[in-house]
Write a protein that holds these residues in place. Structure first.
Motif, short mmCIF file in Angstrom:
data_model
loop_
_atom_site.label_atom_id
_atom_site.label_comp_id
_atom_site.label_asym_id
_atom_site.label_seq_id
_atom_site.Cartn_x
_atom_site.Cartn_y
_atom_site.Cartn_z
N ILE A 49 -2.92 -11.46 -5.89
CA ILE A 49 -3.76 -10.32 -6.28
C ILE A 49 -4.11 -9.55 -5.01
O ILE A 49 -4.78 -10.09 -4.13
N ALA A 50 -3.61 -8.34 -4.90
CA ALA A 50 -3.92 -7.51 -3.73
C ALA A 50 -5.31 -6.91 -3.92
O ALA A 50 -5.59 -6.30 -4.95
N VAL A 51 -6.17 -7.13 -2.93
CA VAL A 51 -7.53 -6.57 -2.98
C VAL A 51 -7.58 -5.46 -1.94
O VAL A 51 -7.42 -5.73 -0.74
N THR A 52 -7.75 -4.24 -2.37
CA THR A 52 -7.55 -3.14 -1.43
C THR A 52 -8.45 -1.95 -1.71
O THR A 52 -8.80 -1.67 -2.86
N ALA A 53 -8.82 -1.27 -0.62
CA ALA A 53 -9.52 0.01 -0.76
C ALA A 53 -8.52 1.15 -0.75
O ALA A 53 -8.89 2.31 -0.87
N PHE A 54 -7.23 0.83 -0.57
CA PHE A 54 -6.18 1.85 -0.66
C PHE A 54 -5.89 2.09 -2.14
O PHE A 54 -5.06 1.42 -2.74
N SER A 55 -6.56 3.06 -2.73
CA SER A 55 -6.42 3.22 -4.17
C SER A 55 -5.52 4.39 -4.56
O SER A 55 -5.31 4.64 -5.74
N GLU A 56 -4.96 5.10 -3.56
CA GLU A 56 -4.03 6.17 -3.92
C GLU A 56 -2.79 5.59 -4.57
O GLU A 56 -2.37 4.48 -4.24
N LYS A 57 -2.20 6.37 -5.46
CA LYS A 57 -1.06 5.88 -6.24
C LYS A 57 0.07 5.38 -5.35
O LYS A 57 0.69 4.35 -5.63
N ARG A 58 0.33 6.09 -4.26
CA ARG A 58 1.47 5.69 -3.41
C ARG A 58 1.23 4.32 -2.80
O ARG A 58 2.14 3.54 -2.60
N HIS A 59 -0.04 4.02 -2.48
CA HIS A 59 -0.35 2.70 -1.92
C HIS A 59 -0.20 1.62 -2.99
O HIS A 59 0.27 0.52 -2.71
N VAL A 60 -0.64 1.94 -4.21
CA VAL A 60 -0.54 0.97 -5.30
C VAL A 60 0.93 0.65 -5.59
O VAL A 60 1.31 -0.51 -5.75
N LEU A 61 1.76 1.70 -5.62
CA LEU A 61 3.19 1.48 -5.87
C LEU A 61 3.83 0.68 -4.74
O LEU A 61 4.68 -0.19 -4.97
N ALA A 62 3.40 0.97 -3.51
CA ALA A 62 3.96 0.23 -2.36
C ALA A 62 3.60 -1.25 -2.46
O ALA A 62 4.43 -2.12 -2.18
N VAL A 80 3.42 -7.93 -5.25
CA VAL A 80 2.13 -8.45 -5.70
C VAL A 80 2.12 -8.54 -7.23
O VAL A 80 2.87 -7.84 -7.92
N THR A 81 1.27 -9.41 -7.73
CA THR A 81 1.20 -9.63 -9.18
C THR A 81 0.18 -8.69 -9.81
O THR A 81 0.43 -8.12 -10.87
N GLU A 82 -0.95 -8.55 -9.18
CA GLU A 82 -2.02 -7.69 -9.68
C GLU A 82 -2.62 -6.93 -8.50
O GLU A 82 -2.54 -7.39 -7.36
N ILE A 83 -3.25 -5.81 -8.79
CA ILE A 83 -3.93 -5.04 -7.75
C ILE A 83 -5.37 -4.83 -8.17
O ILE A 83 -5.65 -4.41 -9.29
N LEU A 84 -6.27 -5.17 -7.26
CA LEU A 84 -7.70 -5.00 -7.50
C LEU A 84 -8.24 -4.03 -6.46
O LEU A 84 -8.27 -4.34 -5.28
N CYS A 85 -8.61 -2.84 -6.92
CA CYS A 85 -9.12 -1.84 -5.99
C CYS A 85 -10.60 -2.07 -5.70
O CYS A 85 -11.38 -2.36 -6.61
N LYS A 86 -10.96 -1.96 -4.43
CA LYS A 86 -12.36 -2.06 -4.06
C LYS A 86 -13.06 -0.77 -4.46
O LYS A 86 -12.43 0.29 -4.45
N PHE A 105 14.66 -6.79 -3.87
CA PHE A 105 13.32 -7.10 -4.39
C PHE A 105 13.29 -8.50 -4.97
O PHE A 105 14.21 -8.93 -5.66
N PHE A 106 12.21 -9.21 -4.67
CA PHE A 106 11.91 -10.44 -5.39
C PHE A 106 10.42 -10.46 -5.66
O PHE A 106 9.60 -10.41 -4.74
N GLY A 107 10.07 -10.51 -6.92
CA GLY A 107 8.65 -10.52 -7.26
C GLY A 107 8.49 -10.47 -8.76
O GLY A 107 9.48 -10.51 -9.52
N PRO A 108 7.23 -10.38 -9.21
CA PRO A 108 6.98 -10.32 -10.65
C PRO A 108 7.68 -9.11 -11.27
O PRO A 108 7.78 -8.06 -10.64
N ASP A 109 8.16 -9.30 -12.47
CA ASP A 109 8.82 -8.23 -13.19
C ASP A 109 7.91 -7.00 -13.20
O ASP A 109 6.78 -7.05 -13.67
N ARG A 110 8.43 -5.89 -12.65
CA ARG A 110 7.59 -4.69 -12.56
C ARG A 110 7.51 -3.94 -13.88
O ARG A 110 6.73 -3.02 -14.03
#
Lengths: 212, 173
Positions: A88-101, A107-113, A140-145
């Motif tokens: 679970i990525a915990v981030t204050a980078f909440s812009e869409k481009r950061h989330v997609l990156a 990452v499996t989940e993204i949790l914005c601060k 790529f290797f990771g959870p099914d996007r």
């Protein structure tokens, strides 16, 4: 919303900010977790990850020495079965481009601060009750996007797309490409320690595209 | 571990592999039902734990603002350097991420706007020092004055004004 008892779950938190660490520890304890390990940077987190084999990781995206993206890639490129750990990525980078990156790092989940009890709970529950299959392609290797099927998607990363994008499997469907775990994690870490980590700044995008 | 293979014509080489994770995490948790579910609400328990910790939040916020002010004070004279920008960005980014939880959402918005400026103007020397200073002063003042209320009119006006000035500066480059 189902209510889950987490007492048997082992969680590793990678977060460099001491206040944020205490906040996350408090929230996770409150949610009922009893095995919570804390790491102060990406290197610490990777060492703890190898020792403790956590069930779930919470990873701050901006950390010194080794940031969340680098840590995620290192884990995803590592040996099985630990490479499947939900992150679970915990981030204050909440812009869409950061989330997609972050998603494209595996990452499996993204949790914005700012974080909340409900936000953390829902993401942990999702990692457990809606465990996703993993996808391995050449890049790529990771959870099914794919969260849903979009038959009209024409992006470059469509599976079964371009012929030069083949990830070679032999007819018996065994992986023939060298296993990603052969990557030398120690040398990756050494190079990260040697350099000064910079802030994730640079490329531009308009504020219209800002998801904040 | 179960490996699923995509359904495609035989002998055609696949460009991906789908792998089912070997561990089912549902075996690690218990789904609460009936009386157990009524007795324990994990989200409420976590919120209560956070509330017990909240007595420390003002001090934490003060420390985070102190880090930002120290980074600003340590800057050399003249145009902003890349190193200085990075240090300020980290401090502002920490505030952006925590301020909402610590009870200072508007200070978090100002810090977020400062991060936005840093992310969208390169090189660092092009960033007006006065605009950075205005953001830092706004964060400091909001925390010093205890402007926690998201409806604080003065603080809201400051947030809007700084965002407008930042957008205007970026759009004219």
């Amino acid at each position: 919303m189902p209510k889950l008892e987490f007492t048997g779950l082992r969680v590793l938190v990678a977060e460099d900010n001491p206040h944020m660490r205490k906040l996350l520890f408090t929230l996770l304890s409150g949610l009922g977790l009893r095995s919570i390990a804390m790491a102060e940077d990406g290197i610490d987190a990777y060492e703890a990850f190898k020792r403790q084999a956590p069930d779930i990781m919470l990873v701050d995206w901006q950390m010194p020495i080794m940031n969340g993206a680098e840590l995620t890639r290192l884990i995803r490129n590592g040996p099985e079965p630990s490479c499947f750990v939900p992150i679970i990525a915990v981030t204050a980078f909440s812009e869409k481009r950061h989330v997609l990156a972050a998603r494209d790092c595996g990452v499996t989940e993204i949790l914005c601060k700012p974080v909340s009890a409900k936000g953390i709970y829902l993401r942990i529950v999702n990692c457990i009750l809606n465990q996703r299959n993993f996808v391995r392609t050449r890049g790529f290797f990771g959870p099914d996007r794919r969260r849903f099927q979009n038959p009209h998607y024409t992006g470059a990363e469509r599976r079964g797309g371009k012929s030069d994008d083949k990830y070679d499997l032999d007819p018996s469907d065994e992986v023939t490409q060298a296993a990603p775990s052969e990557r030398k994690a120690d040398s990756v870490i050494s190079s990260m320690v040697a350099r000064t980590a910079g802030a994730d700044s640079g490329s531009s995008s308009s504020r219209k595209g800002n998801a904040e | 571990m179960t490996r699923e293979t995509p359904k495609e014509p035989a002998k055609e080489r696949k460009d991906y592999e789908v792998v089912k994770p070997p561990q089912d995490l549902r075996s690690k948790v218990k789904i609460l039902e009936g009386k157990d579910a009524a007795r324990f609400d994990p989200v409420q328990a976590a919120e209560a734990a956070l509330q017990r910790l909240s007595g420390e939040f003002d001090a934490w916020m003060g420390l985070e603002v102190g880090t930002l002010l120290d980074a600003w004070a340590a800057l050399p004279e003249g145009p902003l350097t890349e190193e200085g920008k990075t240090t300020l960005f980290r401090a502002a980014h920490d505030i952006k991420g925590q301020a909402g939880t610590l009870g200072y959402p508007l200070a978090g918005a100002v810090a977020g706007n400062l991060c936005y400026l840093f992310e969208h103007v390169s090189p660092a020397a092009d960033i007006p020092r006065v605009l950075v200073e205005q953001h830092i002063d706004a964060v400091r003042a909001m925390v010093a004055e205890g402007a926690k209320d998201a409806d604080n009119e003065v603080a809201k006006a400051l947030v809007t004004r700084l965002a407008d000035v930042t957008d205007d500066f970026i759009s004219r480059r």
